[in-house]
Design an enzyme around this catalytic site. Sequence first.
Site, PDB file in Angstrom:
ATOM      1  CG  ASN A   1     -46.869 -59.583  20.753  1.00  0.00           C
ATOM      2  OD1 ASN A   1     -46.335 -60.669  20.564  1.00  0.00           O
ATOM      3  ND2 ASN A   1     -47.663 -59.353  21.781  1.00  0.00           N
ATOM      4  CB  ALA A   2     -41.468 -61.194  19.811  1.00  0.00           C
TER       5      ALA A   2
ATOM      6  CG  PHE B   1     -38.694 -62.052  22.822  1.00  0.00           C
ATOM      7  CD1 PHE B   1     -39.913 -61.626  23.330  1.00  0.00           C
ATOM      8  CD2 PHE B   1     -38.656 -63.256  22.129  1.00  0.00           C
ATOM      9  CE1 PHE B   1     -41.056 -62.382  23.166  1.00  0.00           C
ATOM     10  CE2 PHE B   1     -39.798 -64.026  21.960  1.00  0.00           C
ATOM     11  CZ  PHE B   1     -41.008 -63.587  22.478  1.00  0.00           C
TER      12      PHE B   1
ATOM     13  CG  ASP C   1     -32.518 -63.335  25.498  1.00  0.00           C
ATOM     14  OD1 ASP C   1     -32.781 -64.146  26.411  1.00  0.00           O
ATOM     15  OD2 ASP C   1     -31.833 -62.307  25.669  1.00  0.00           O
TER      16      ASP C   1
ATOM     17  NE  ARG D   1     -25.023 -59.582  24.686  1.00  0.00           N
ATOM     18  CZ  ARG D   1     -25.751 -59.549  25.807  1.00  0.00           C
ATOM     19  NH1 ARG D   1     -27.022 -59.918  25.779  1.00  0.00           N
ATOM     20  NH2 ARG D   1     -25.222 -59.148  26.947  1.00  0.00           N
TER      21      ARG D   1
ATOM     22  CB  CYS E   1     -34.121 -65.869  31.963  1.00  0.00           C
ATOM     23  SG  CYS E   1     -35.520 -64.790  31.594  1.00  0.00           S
TER      24      CYS E   1
ATOM     25  CG  ASP F   1     -38.138 -55.606  22.704  1.00  0.00           C
ATOM     26  OD1 ASP F   1     -37.492 -56.565  23.190  1.00  0.00           O
ATOM     27  OD2 ASP F   1     -38.833 -54.837  23.392  1.00  0.00           O
TER      28      ASP F   1
END
Length: 390
Positions: free
Chosen positions: A272-273, A222, A293, A206, A333, A244
Amino acid sequence: MVDTVVLKSGPHRVLKGSPWIYRTELEPTSAQPGSVVQVKTREGKVLGQGFFNPRSMIAVRVVAWGAQTTVTDDLFRQRVRDAADLRQVVAGGRDAFRVIHSEAHGIPGLIVDKYGPMLVAQVTSLGLLPFLATIWQALTDVYKPVGIYEHGDLSVRDREGLPRENRLVWGELTSPVEIHEHGVRLEVDLLGGQKTGHFLDQYENRGKVAALAGGRRVFDAFSHTGAFGLAAALHGAESVVGIDIDPEAVDRANSNAAINGVEQRTRFVAENAFDWLRRESDLGPQYDLGILDPPAFTKSKQSVPQAIKGYKEINLRGIKLIRPGGFLITSSCSYHLSEPDFIQVIQAAAHDAHRAVRIVEIRGQGPDHPILPALPESRYLKCLILGVGK
């Protein structure tokens, strides 16, 4: 008396320092779930001691290495102090950071994050239970928190034989709390937020967004409670839109925008992204800086092919949205998706988007989330900064 478990013959990762031993790697044993066991090779060499739980695929999590070190309360007191000493170097001056990062700090199955006056913990190892009172006391001695809250409503606890419950384990509960990142004030809900309340592993990334944001139009897909987008807005972005699917997270993001006085240049929407990216990218390049992300698209090797499709889709759309000369910051992730595979996804997405893309920088989780070289799974976050051309 400590029971002994014996490794079968074979090239096991534990022999090279990995703290994980799988059920299939062990000879039959009568050791009880949650007990501390000594680990030996078939030749009789003592490798160390760890937590045993045959309910889990990871049957042993090694805590102490060698024949001389044993699992005791004193060992965990020292592990907490050692982790705190590291924090003085890698997170000094911050009021929110990871305090204990499980195996990387020698306390398998324990995550602890600091949010201002509160500590939030996740316990995912049955073997830790007899030592938790000592660990909570060691944490209070070091950090002097108002309270320690355990976020225990986790599916992984089912496999360990632990109850799924959230509870205050020490002191008083304060939530939400205000933390600070790169000049941004953020309210964090410790009770209803994702993970332990916030995504601390992206702190440094960030900061990179803040450095790139000046004068740019930004999208943050997101966005959760808006940390990336607000870092961009506070550091000079012309405009920010965050997307988001969670309405409560979006409400918190808009509230955080107001707290920071940037609500006139930010807009967080509940959608919904995937749908937003698809619709907006069909209109052509509109932004100078984008952030992707998403949550983990896979938690198993079996679902990696489907996850790759999802990562390719959002990155293809994200690349299409960036004007020539702009940047896309994209993350995964999912530790089952390797860094080389993630880069391949980006290459395929750029090819299908008919855009030139360069990797400007490869980043990952922050230094308060350290990585064990012998445990690749501890390096789960991949973050790529992409320069997007014509």
